[in-house]
Design an enzyme around this catalytic site. Structure first.
Site, PDB file in Angstrom:
ATOM      1  N   HIS A 179       0.825  -1.202   0.000  1.00  0.00           N
ATOM      2  CA  HIS A 179       0.000   0.000   0.000  1.00  0.00           C
ATOM      3  C   HIS A 179       0.861   1.254   0.000  1.00  0.00           C
ATOM      4  CE1 HIS A 179      -4.056  -1.455   0.220  1.00  0.00           C
ATOM      5  NE2 HIS A 179      -3.809  -2.210   1.268  1.00  0.00           N
ATOM      6  N   CYS A 235       0.026   2.572  -5.111  1.00  0.00           N
ATOM      7  CA  CYS A 235      -0.705   3.784  -5.469  1.00  0.00           C
ATOM      8  C   CYS A 235       0.116   5.036  -5.163  1.00  0.00           C
ATOM      9  CB  CYS A 235      -2.011   3.848  -4.690  1.00  0.00           C
ATOM     10  SG  CYS A 235      -3.115   2.453  -4.935  1.00  0.00           S
TER      11      CYS A 235
END
Length: 364
Positions: A179, A235
């Site tokens: 993440h 991301c």
């Protein structure tokens, strides 16, 4: 060694742990318990609820992503842990060295399915195609022994290990699959006002690792003749290494370099070359997908590995073109051909220096 007995808060089984241990990993139920002696009811900045994440209007997610879509922020559950790291002893000036970090956040509602597959895929490429010795590849995943769990402390130590003793001729690789998030920049060195960060498995209690720290740890120490490549599958990763030059390329292959230098911070190396290939721009999301192999894998990692396998001698320009084509095809296959900026995924190249991407060969 002094020890204490701690009971699992989930199944009740008690276990002996070292006296200084802050958490217990329960093999019976595969969950984690924070030691009461170390928990005072207060979680550090960024660990309580979602208050310290970006506000919901700062970025958008698409809960309808099916078959493709890396979760954007793990849910805080209070089930992460800290593991004491044993010091790493790097090979004597290994010419090729790599840190591969994959985090699934097992037990979280927004866990990732493809991160460990990404690491295995990348390791195979480095060993079989690029000549990296297995002994010079440091893997951090939740499937490794405790000294190599992807905690914040272990990740920091691994990054220091990567550049320790580097010298001219060394080829270093940092691969991250997990993440990513953004937090407001507090020192004025980000043009968009946000720092990018990776989320260790224990981010709830220990916090994120910001791009400022990543740059200071593995970019700035690079000496003349040493080369670093980072492959960042997460991301908000366009400027993940805080490198001063960002390459913008269109579908026809025309490109230009954007200058991301600021007056407040030096982002370059100590004479070496640093490159970052990231899954998407800073305002975009990256994804896991089953479209390639039937098993979950990061779109960037798979596309990167397959492009190098099929065309070993290629330029940075051809590599970028290959990444765009493969990721674009995978998105179309699962119905994600959106042109909305935050729902698109465009791989990015950033560098410590400007160069001709269509003539410079890509080599690890």
């Amino acid at each position: 060694m002094a020890s204490k007995r701690v009971s699992c808060r989930w199944c009740g089984m008690s276990s002996l742990v070292p006296l200084e241990a802050q958490t217990l990993y329960c093999q019976a139920c595969d969950r984690y318990t924070m030691s009461q002696s170390n928990y005072n009811g207060y979680l550090p900045y960024g660990a309580s609820g979602n208050a310290n994440f970006m506000s919901s209007n700062t970025y958008a997610t698409n809960p309808g992503f099916a078959g493709y879509g890396r979760s954007y922020q793990p849910v805080n559950t209070g089930r992460v842990y800290q593991v004491q790291l044993q010091p790493y002893a790097p090979p004597a000036h290994g010419r090729k060295r790599a840190v591969l970090c994959g985090i699934t956040y097992k037990g979280h509602k927004q866990s990732l399915n493809g991160s460990i597959n990404d690491v295995l895929y990348m390791k195979k490429l480095l060993v079989e195609r690029c000549g990296f010795p297995i002994s010079s590849i440091l893997v951090l995943t939740e499937e490794e022994d405790y000294s190599r769990f992807p905690t914040k402390k272990n990740i920091r130590a691994a990054l220091r290990w990567l550049v320790h003793g580097c010298q001219s001729g060394d080829s270093l690789v940092f691969h991250y699959s997990g993440h990513g998030s953004q937090v407001r920049d507090r020192d004025g060195d980000e043009l968009d006002g946000y720092d990018e960060s990776l989320l260790p498995v224990d981010y709830e209690t220990e916090g994120r690792v910001l791009d400022d720290e990543i740059n200071a740890t593995i970019v700035r120490p690079l000496l003349r003749g040493a080369t670093l490549h980072a492959i960042i599958d997460t991301c908000f990763s366009g400027t993940f290494l805080d490198l001063p030059n960002i390459c913008r390329i269109n579908r026809e292959g025309y490109y230009k370099w954007e200058d991301h230098r600021t007056r407040t911070a030096y982002r370059g190396t100590s004479g070496g070359h640093a490159f970052s290939i990231s899954a998407c721009d800073d305002h975009q999301n990256s994804g896991d997908t089953t479209a390639f192999t039937g098993a979950a894998i990061g779109a960037l990692t798979y596309s990167f590995v397959r492009t190098l396998e099929q065309e070993p001698k290629l330029t940075y320009g051809r590599l970028l073109n290959g990444l765009h084509k493969r990721i674009g095809a995978a998105r179309e296959e699962v119905g994600l051909n959106s042109n909305v900026p935050h729902l698109s995924q465009e791989p990015q190249l950033s560098s410590s220096h400007k160069f001709d991407i269509h003539s410079n060969p890509f080599m690890l």
